[in-house]
Write a protein that holds these residues in place. Structure first.
Motif, mmCIF file in Angstrom:
data_model
loop_
_atom_site.group_PDB
_atom_site.id
_atom_site.type_symbol
_atom_site.label_atom_id
_atom_site.label_comp_id
_atom_site.label_asym_id
_atom_site.label_seq_id
_atom_site.Cartn_x
_atom_site.Cartn_y
_atom_site.Cartn_z
ATOM 1 N N HIS A 269 0.864 -1.182 0.000
ATOM 2 C CA HIS A 269 0.000 0.000 0.000
ATOM 3 C C HIS A 269 0.905 1.239 0.000
ATOM 4 C CE1 HIS A 269 -2.834 2.970 1.545
ATOM 5 N NE2 HIS A 269 -3.802 2.125 1.212
ATOM 6 N N TYR B 288 -12.325 14.217 10.414
ATOM 7 C CA TYR B 288 -12.661 13.575 9.140
ATOM 8 C C TYR B 288 -12.997 14.597 8.063
ATOM 9 C CZ TYR B 288 -14.372 9.982 5.969
ATOM 10 O OH TYR B 288 -14.528 9.150 4.895
ATOM 11 N N THR C 121 -8.168 11.851 8.532
ATOM 12 C CA THR C 121 -8.961 10.652 8.798
ATOM 13 C C THR C 121 -8.780 10.296 10.270
ATOM 14 O OG1 THR C 121 -7.051 9.435 7.968
ATOM 15 C CG2 THR C 121 -8.948 9.605 6.512
ATOM 16 N N ASP D 218 -7.207 13.300 -2.436
ATOM 17 C CA ASP D 218 -8.097 13.089 -1.292
ATOM 18 C C ASP D 218 -7.523 11.997 -0.391
ATOM 19 O OD1 ASP D 218 -10.102 12.416 0.493
ATOM 20 O OD2 ASP D 218 -11.715 12.636 -0.979
ATOM 21 N N ARG E 215 -8.722 10.411 1.992
ATOM 22 C CA ARG E 215 -9.607 9.298 2.303
ATOM 23 C C ARG E 215 -9.500 8.168 1.297
ATOM 24 N NH1 ARG E 215 -14.509 13.365 3.467
ATOM 25 N NH2 ARG E 215 -13.758 14.045 1.433
ATOM 26 N N SER E 216 -9.097 8.496 0.047
ATOM 27 C CA SER E 216 -9.003 7.439 -0.971
ATOM 28 C C SER E 216 -7.938 6.407 -0.592
ATOM 29 C CB SER E 216 -8.730 8.029 -2.351
ATOM 30 O OG SER E 216 -7.527 8.758 -2.346
ATOM 31 N N PHE F 40 -7.734 5.010 2.167
ATOM 32 C CA PHE F 40 -8.308 4.072 3.134
ATOM 33 C C PHE F 40 -9.518 3.321 2.598
ATOM 34 C CE2 PHE F 40 -6.093 7.223 5.728
ATOM 35 C CZ PHE F 40 -5.262 6.374 6.429
ATOM 36 N N GLU F 41 -9.904 3.601 1.341
ATOM 37 C CA GLU F 41 -11.108 2.969 0.827
ATOM 38 C C GLU F 41 -10.853 1.554 0.305
ATOM 39 O OE1 GLU F 41 -12.532 6.018 -1.746
ATOM 40 O OE2 GLU F 41 -13.429 7.096 -0.048
ATOM 41 N N GLY F 42 -9.586 1.197 0.122
ATOM 42 C CA GLY F 42 -9.249 -0.156 -0.298
ATOM 43 C C GLY F 42 -9.710 -0.494 -1.698
ATOM 44 N N ASP F 43 -9.820 0.508 -2.568
ATOM 45 C CA ASP F 43 -10.213 0.261 -3.950
ATOM 46 C C ASP F 43 -8.960 -0.131 -4.735
ATOM 47 O OD1 ASP F 43 -10.800 0.403 -6.624
ATOM 48 O OD2 ASP F 43 -12.026 2.213 -6.466
#
Ligand code: DAH
Length: 333
Positions: free
Chosen positions: A103, A194, A199, A317, A319-320, A322-325
């Motif tokens: 990651h 957030y 985050t 961003d 947050r992206s 942590f989205e696991g995409d």
């Protein structure tokens, strides 16, 4: 009304969704049969008018109903056919085996550790659940000190909490070891935040160096951080701005020239040409007092790993991360 009856058969015999749509227009369109039939009423006698209207309205709702039932039926049929044609068998084994990758946050963390490990900094971890003493008190953040507000977090019972930074690992290491100390502490930290740059869980790396009194200066700190930031970001300018942290005095924030616009000014750097990347300073005497160290001097620093990863990979961003995409993360291999 015989004319209308034919349309029931038409609906019944339709074989696909497109045909249904054509029939719908033929019946309900501006020039459709219903409009034509309603128009004919004008010439009828008053008595007939209401009879015709009633009949037409009954057909209208019946036809509408037939159309929608038939449409759903055909749609389901078409979907089933499409699925059969695709022939996807989810129980089949895959013949290719894809190589995984780190990651971007872990990769960035490894690179930071690599730099400091080469300079003999030991890697310490500490726990994610901390007590008030290590997370705040010993770091010169007494109870009710307003600087605690900058780091609101999640509390458990008995003054236990999710650590808000990796700085408590400084305290734990000094409590467990005699000076000199040269350590970094990578790990997850937690805050009640957030938005696109914060985050509730993120990663930090803390650094601490302690040696005999008079041996460690701000110049040493500047040298090492400048070299480190060039290792991470390539040829960037580095500047130090006076700042405040309770555990260091004097304190500074280090900025690098914006990696996006090379210092010309852009949206990412709020048109300043600079990006803030870490906090640092000379260890406050109160911190040494808390861990009962005497006749020592030291420097410390702390940084957010996600922020580094975002700047290195130009991610907009936070947050992206942590989205696991997988599709998104794959780009950073
Ligand atoms: N603990 C600080 C924070 O979470 C970061 C930091 C700043 C750490 C300065 C340090 C330091 O060791 O000297 O915001």
């Amino acid at each position: 009304m015989r004319l209308l009856k034919e349309w029931y058969d038409a609906i019944n015999n339709a074989t696909n969704v497109d045909a249904i749509e054509e029939i719908r227009i033929s019946i309900f369109g501006k020039k459709g049969v219903l409009a034509t039939e309603f128009a004919k009423m004008k010439t009828a006698s008053n008595e007939d008018k209401s009879k015709i209207a009633k009949e037409l309205n009954t057909h209208k709702s019946a036809l509408m109903n037939e159309l929608s039932v038939k449409k759903t039926e055909l749609q389901t049929q078409e979907l089933e056919l499409a699925m059969q044609a695709e022939g996807l068998d989810v129980s089949l084994y895959s013949t290719s085996s894809e190589a995984g990758a780190l990651h971007p946050v872990m990769e960035t963390m490894d690179r930071i550790v690599e730099y400091f490990a080469a300079l003999n900094f030991a890697v310490k971890t500490g726990g994610m659940v901390e007590d008030d003493f290590n997370n705040f008190e010993a770091l010169n953040l007494p109870k009710y000190h307003p600087a605690r507000d900058m780091q609101d977090t999640f509390y458990f019972k008995d003054e236990m909490l999710l650590r808000t930074h990796t700085s408590p690992v400084q305290i734990r290491t000094m409590m467990a070891q005699k000076p000199p100390i040269r350590m970094i502490a990578p790990g997850a930290v937690f805050r009640r935040d957030y938005d696109i740059t914060h985050t509730p869980m993120f990663h930090q790396i803390e650094g601490l160096l302690v040696d005999e009194k008079g041996k460690v200066s701000f110049a040493n700190l500047k040298f090492i951080l400048e070299d480190f930031l060039k290792f991470m970001f390539g040829e960037v300018e580095v500047r130090f701005r006076p700042s405040f942290f309770p555990f260091t005095e004097p304190s500074a924030e280090a900025d690098i020239s914006c990696v996006f616009c090379k210092g010309d000014g852009c949206r990412v750097c709020s048109h300043t040409g600079w990006l803030e990347v870490l906090g640092c300073g000379i260890v406050d005497p109160n911190v040494f007092e808390a861990v009962k160290y005497e006749n020592v001097s030291g420097y410390a620093f702390g940084l957010g790993v996600e922020r580094f990863a975002m700047l290195i990979h130009q991610i907009g961003d936070l947050r992206s991360l942590f989205e696991g995409d997988i599709k998104l993360l794959e780009q950073f291999r």
